[in-house]
Scaffold this active site. Structure first.
Site, PDB file in Angstrom:
ATOM      1  CD  GLU A  96      52.435  29.612   5.187  1.00  0.00           C
ATOM      2  OE1 GLU A  96      51.232  29.255   5.156  1.00  0.00           O
ATOM      3  OE2 GLU A  96      53.087  29.845   4.156  1.00  0.00           O
ATOM      4  CE1 TYR A 154      48.475  25.429   4.214  1.00  0.00           C
ATOM      5  CE2 TYR A 154      48.085  27.287   5.679  1.00  0.00           C
ATOM      6  CZ  TYR A 154      48.573  26.774   4.492  1.00  0.00           C
ATOM      7  OH  TYR A 154      49.186  27.599   3.593  1.00  0.00           O
ATOM      8  CG  ASP A 212      46.066  25.747   0.588  1.00  0.00           C
ATOM      9  OD1 ASP A 212      46.082  24.753  -0.175  1.00  0.00           O
ATOM     10  OD2 ASP A 212      46.376  26.889   0.205  1.00  0.00           O
TER      11      ASP A 212
END
Length: 322
Positions: A58, A141, A159
């Site tokens: 991520e 996020y 996102d």
């Protein structure tokens, strides 16, 4: 659960608002998940639910195309298979392993996050959103993506792609609070990880920014924007709130080679090519950039922890722990 009431789109409620207010989520969720299982791109980063590999993926995915992340992710984990391995490495080794991904500050932040994980969480990635958001380089996020993917927390990682999907479903541009609340309500409590990948995949492959493929969309019957062209909701292009600055075009229409970002990347690339621990003097010109621009970029890189600078002007990748 408190149900969010969305504004009406034109003279009617959007299909998404009907799903939320009437709790008719199951058919919607089932359609998207079935489509994803049949059409998902075969990405290696989706093969794990282990917290550390998920966090690495991520952070890599912040402002970087997923295909590039998928190619680099496994190699990075071979070098640094645990938070402790990354925390104890030299920043120079970390920056070399990060080669090709860009935005090198993310590598330094990930190492700093690893150090916090070791010092404050016993070497285990924390599972709560609030704890994850306290890690360097991890914003709302990324924290929610890790919580959903690795810890099965029923939270939505919103996102750019997910923002676009939800805004089109609603038929209007929503506030950040409405977007997050709506996205959270859509998450299946029994499989938030697959849902996270599926909703992102829909935005990346079908619900695209400029040319949405509504005819192939598995949830078009619930979408207030289906068949209407791009529409106002497609203009939602804010970058993920991931702790990193949003991507913006170069000011004044500059070619990329004339930007500070390009120069910073070239400086770090030159230092990666040196032997470990070696110092070097940068040239007076790098591309179109002269001595003053190089000096300014070097000073900024030093502040960001991306190089060491000596009084005589020589530089190297950092050897100290973050």
């Amino acid at each position: 659960m408190k149900v969010l009431t969305l504004p009406r789109s034109g003279n009617r409620a959007s299909g998404l608002a009907v799903i939320l207010t009437n709790r008719r989520r199951r058919p919607f969720q089932a359609s998207l998940l079935a489509w994803y299982r049949e059409h998902a791109r075969p990405l290696r980063i989706r093969s794990t639910r282990q917290p550390w590999p998920v966090l690495v993926a991520e952070v890599m995915a912040q402002q970087t195309q997923i295909a590039r992340v998928d190619n680099a992710w496994a190699g990075f984990l071979e070098r640094f298979p645990t938070p402790r391995a990354l925390a104890e490495a030299s920043p120079a080794d970390v920056l070399r392993a990060w080669s090709g991904l860009g935005y090198n500050r993310r590598a330094v932040n990930l190492q700093r996050a690893a150090a916090v994980i070791v010092a404050e969480h016993g070497g285990r990635v924390p599972g709560r959103v609030e704890q994850l958001e306290e890690l360097p380089g991890v914003g709302p996020y990324t924290a929610r993506a890790v919580a959903a993917l690795a810890f099965a927390q029923p939270v939505a990682a919103v996102d750019t792609n997910v923002r676009r999907v939800i805004s089109r479903l609603a038929g209007q541009t929503l506030t950040a609070t409405q977007l997050q609340a709506t996205a959270d309500q859509l998450v299946p409590r029994d499989d938030p990880a697959t849902w996270t990948h599926a909703s992102m995949e829909l935005g990346a492959t079908l619900c695209r920014s400029r040319v949405p493929v509504c005819d192939a969309c598995p949830v078009s019957r619930w979408c207030a924007s289906a068949g209407r062209g791009v529409g106002v909701a497609a203009r939602v292009r804010a970058a993920p709130d991931s702790g990193m600055p949003p991507h913006r075009p170069a000011p004044g229409g500059l070619a990329f080679e004339h930007t500070t970002r390009w120069l910073r990347g070239r400086i770090v690339a030159q230092l990666r090519a040196l032997e470990d621990g070696a110092w070097a003097r940068l040239p007076d010109a790098i591309g179109a950039h002269g001595p003053d621009q190089i000096a300014a970029a070097t000073a900024a890189l030093q502040l960001d922890g991306l190089l060491e600078l000596r009084a005589d002007g020589s530089v190297r990748l950092p050897s100290f722990s973050p």
